[in-house]
Scaffold this motif. Structure first.
Motif, PDB file in Angstrom:
ATOM      1  N   GLY A 152       4.222   4.881 -12.165  1.00  0.00           N
ATOM      2  CA  GLY A 152       3.594   3.684 -11.624  1.00  0.00           C
ATOM      3  C   GLY A 152       3.596   3.602 -10.108  1.00  0.00           C
ATOM      4  N   ASN A 153       4.303   4.471  -9.423  1.00  0.00           N
ATOM      5  CA  ASN A 153       4.387   4.401  -7.966  1.00  0.00           C
ATOM      6  C   ASN A 153       3.585   5.488  -7.273  1.00  0.00           C
ATOM      7  N   GLY A 154       2.978   6.401  -8.001  1.00  0.00           N
ATOM      8  CA  GLY A 154       2.274   7.496  -7.355  1.00  0.00           C
ATOM      9  C   GLY A 154       3.268   8.505  -6.817  1.00  0.00           C
ATOM     10  N   THR A 155       2.881   9.233  -5.815  1.00  0.00           N
ATOM     11  CA  THR A 155       3.715  10.260  -5.232  1.00  0.00           C
ATOM     12  C   THR A 155       4.361   9.734  -3.962  1.00  0.00           C
ATOM     13  N   THR A 156       5.637   9.980  -3.808  1.00  0.00           N
ATOM     14  CA  THR A 156       6.356   9.567  -2.618  1.00  0.00           C
ATOM     15  C   THR A 156       5.894  10.402  -1.432  1.00  0.00           C
ATOM     16  N   CYS A 157       5.638   9.743  -0.293  1.00  0.00           N
ATOM     17  CA  CYS A 157       5.230  10.468   0.908  1.00  0.00           C
ATOM     18  C   CYS A 157       6.373  11.348   1.402  1.00  0.00           C
ATOM     19  N   ARG A 158       6.041  12.533   1.879  1.00  0.00           N
ATOM     20  CA  ARG A 158       7.016  13.491   2.405  1.00  0.00           C
ATOM     21  C   ARG A 158       6.806  13.647   3.902  1.00  0.00           C
ATOM     22  N   ILE A 159       7.867  13.696   4.659  1.00  0.00           N
ATOM     23  CA  ILE A 159       7.788  13.838   6.108  1.00  0.00           C
ATOM     24  C   ILE A 159       7.087  15.147   6.492  1.00  0.00           C
ATOM     25  N   GLY A 160       7.265  16.188   5.685  1.00  0.00           N
ATOM     26  CA  GLY A 160       6.643  17.481   5.960  1.00  0.00           C
ATOM     27  C   GLY A 160       5.131  17.472   5.796  1.00  0.00           C
ATOM     28  N   ALA A 161       4.590  16.466   5.093  1.00  0.00           N
ATOM     29  CA  ALA A 161       3.147  16.362   4.888  1.00  0.00           C
ATOM     30  C   ALA A 161       2.522  15.368   5.865  1.00  0.00           C
ATOM     31  N   MET A 162       3.304  14.932   6.850  1.00  0.00           N
ATOM     32  CA  MET A 162       2.838  13.941   7.818  1.00  0.00           C
ATOM     33  C   MET A 162       2.708  14.542   9.207  1.00  0.00           C
ATOM     34  N   ASP A 163       1.709  14.070   9.928  1.00  0.00           N
ATOM     35  CA  ASP A 163       1.629  14.319  11.359  1.00  0.00           C
ATOM     36  C   ASP A 163       2.388  13.146  11.969  1.00  0.00           C
ATOM     37  N   VAL A 164       3.476  13.416  12.680  1.00  0.00           N
ATOM     38  CA  VAL A 164       4.342  12.367  13.206  1.00  0.00           C
ATOM     39  C   VAL A 164       4.206  12.301  14.715  1.00  0.00           C
ATOM     40  N   GLU A 165       3.909  11.101  15.227  1.00  0.00           N
ATOM     41  CA  GLU A 165       3.833  10.880  16.667  1.00  0.00           C
ATOM     42  C   GLU A 165       4.883   9.844  17.042  1.00  0.00           C
ATOM     43  N   VAL A 166       5.842  10.245  17.868  1.00  0.00           N
ATOM     44  CA  VAL A 166       6.891   9.357  18.346  1.00  0.00           C
ATOM     45  C   VAL A 166       6.495   8.910  19.749  1.00  0.00           C
ATOM     46  N   GLY A 167       6.242   7.602  19.922  1.00  0.00           N
ATOM     47  CA  GLY A 167       5.823   7.056  21.205  1.00  0.00           C
ATOM     48  C   GLY A 167       4.315   6.977  21.270  1.00  0.00           C
ATOM     49  N   PRO A 168       3.764   6.637  22.407  1.00  0.00           N
ATOM     50  CA  PRO A 168       4.454   6.392  23.669  1.00  0.00           C
ATOM     51  C   PRO A 168       5.301   5.129  23.581  1.00  0.00           C
ATOM     52  N   ALA A 169       6.433   5.172  24.238  1.00  0.00           N
ATOM     53  CA  ALA A 169       7.427   4.113  24.124  1.00  0.00           C
ATOM     54  C   ALA A 169       7.344   3.107  25.259  1.00  0.00           C
ATOM     55  N   ASN A 170       7.814   1.911  24.948  1.00  0.00           N
ATOM     56  CA  ASN A 170       8.075   0.882  25.939  1.00  0.00           C
ATOM     57  C   ASN A 170       9.563   1.043  26.223  1.00  0.00           C
ATOM     58  N   VAL A 171       9.910   1.930  27.146  1.00  0.00           N
ATOM     59  CA  VAL A 171      11.283   2.343  27.395  1.00  0.00           C
ATOM     60  C   VAL A 171      12.071   1.243  28.097  1.00  0.00           C
ATOM     61  N   ASN A 221      11.134  -0.389  22.885  1.00  0.00           N
ATOM     62  CA  ASN A 221      10.465  -0.237  21.590  1.00  0.00           C
ATOM     63  C   ASN A 221       9.797   1.124  21.532  1.00  0.00           C
ATOM     64  N   ILE A 222      10.016   1.813  20.436  1.00  0.00           N
ATOM     65  CA  ILE A 222       9.433   3.137  20.246  1.00  0.00           C
ATOM     66  C   ILE A 222       8.608   3.117  18.957  1.00  0.00           C
ATOM     67  N   PRO A 223       7.282   3.113  19.080  1.00  0.00           N
ATOM     68  CA  PRO A 223       6.456   3.171  17.877  1.00  0.00           C
ATOM     69  C   PRO A 223       6.423   4.591  17.317  1.00  0.00           C
ATOM     70  N   VAL A 224       6.401   4.686  16.008  1.00  0.00           N
ATOM     71  CA  VAL A 224       6.275   5.977  15.336  1.00  0.00           C
ATOM     72  C   VAL A 224       5.075   5.868  14.396  1.00  0.00           C
ATOM     73  N   THR A 225       4.128   6.789  14.552  1.00  0.00           N
ATOM     74  CA  THR A 225       2.929   6.786  13.720  1.00  0.00           C
ATOM     75  C   THR A 225       2.955   8.004  12.810  1.00  0.00           C
ATOM     76  N   LEU A 226       2.744   7.757  11.530  1.00  0.00           N
ATOM     77  CA  LEU A 226       2.722   8.804  10.503  1.00  0.00           C
ATOM     78  C   LEU A 226       1.310   8.905   9.947  1.00  0.00           C
ATOM     79  N   THR A 227       0.689  10.062  10.067  1.00  0.00           N
ATOM     80  CA  THR A 227      -0.642  10.270   9.504  1.00  0.00           C
ATOM     81  C   THR A 227      -0.533  11.259   8.354  1.00  0.00           C
ATOM     82  N   ASN A 228      -0.949  10.822   7.181  1.00  0.00           N
ATOM     83  CA  ASN A 228      -0.856  11.648   5.976  1.00  0.00           C
ATOM     84  C   ASN A 228      -1.826  12.822   6.060  1.00  0.00           C
ATOM     85  N   GLN A 229      -1.304  14.033   5.918  1.00  0.00           N
ATOM     86  CA  GLN A 229      -2.108  15.245   5.970  1.00  0.00           C
ATOM     87  C   GLN A 229      -2.264  15.888   4.589  1.00  0.00           C
TER      88      GLN A 229
END
Length: 182
Positions: A40-59, A68-76
């Protein structure tokens, strides 16, 4: 000539289906970053299948300031689900600390199709360099809920201040996942 596009689409669908696992235990054959299926939940997202962008941050520029450090995960990969909070560890040379969700934050279940993205924010208070109550963070580990594996990223935002109510516990938190775009 419509036959060629249909043939290509059929071939792509066949290849996609052959990459699916019928193992619903989530154990996978490789073990370290396999997709976990939940009824019922589908497939769990895996970090290895993501394009991960850390920042740009409000340091945070100085000790006591908040950053604040935004992190964007794009499913590949194939459609997957984020259900819970990101697992975040801040690692210093000789210690590490796991972050908790921000007070009052509720998680939202998100389904990401291939090419879609989600984001979360890590909020921290900058510590004083060399202070006993500060964690001199070197790397940031990010794991997705239910997936088990993490990826490490360089931390370049200065030391993190410890909480006054619990020495060694960083004054930092993580937000819930939210979709990018509409």
């Amino acid at each position: 000539m419509r036959a060629a596009p249909l043939a290509v689409t059929a071939l792509a669908a066949a290849l996609l289906l052959t990459g699916c696992s019928s193992d619903s235990s989530g154990s996978g054959s490789g073990g370290d970053d396999s997709a976990a299926a939940s009824p019922g939940n589908g497939t769990t997202c895996r970090i290895g299948a993501m394009d991960v962008e850390v920042g740009p941050a409000n340091v945070a520029p100085a000790a006591g300031d908040t950053g604040n450090i935004p992190v964007t995960l794009t499913n590949q990969s194939a459609e997957c689900t984020l259900d819970g909070f990101p697992g975040i560890d801040l690692n210093a040379t000789d210690s590490s600390a796991s972050l908790s969700p921000a007070d009052g934050t509720k998680s939202t279940k998100l389904t990401l199709a291939k090419g879609t993205a989600a984001t979360f924010t890590l909020t921290y208070t900058r510590g004083e360099a060399g202070a006993k109550a500060s964690l001199d963070v070197k790397t940031l580990n990010i794991a997705l809920p239910g997936a088990g594996t993490a990826k490490s990223y360089k931390w370049s935002y200065g030391p993190v201040q410890g909480r006054s109510d619990n020495a060694g516990d960083p004054n930092a938190s993580v937000s819930a996942f939210s979709p990018v775009g509409d």
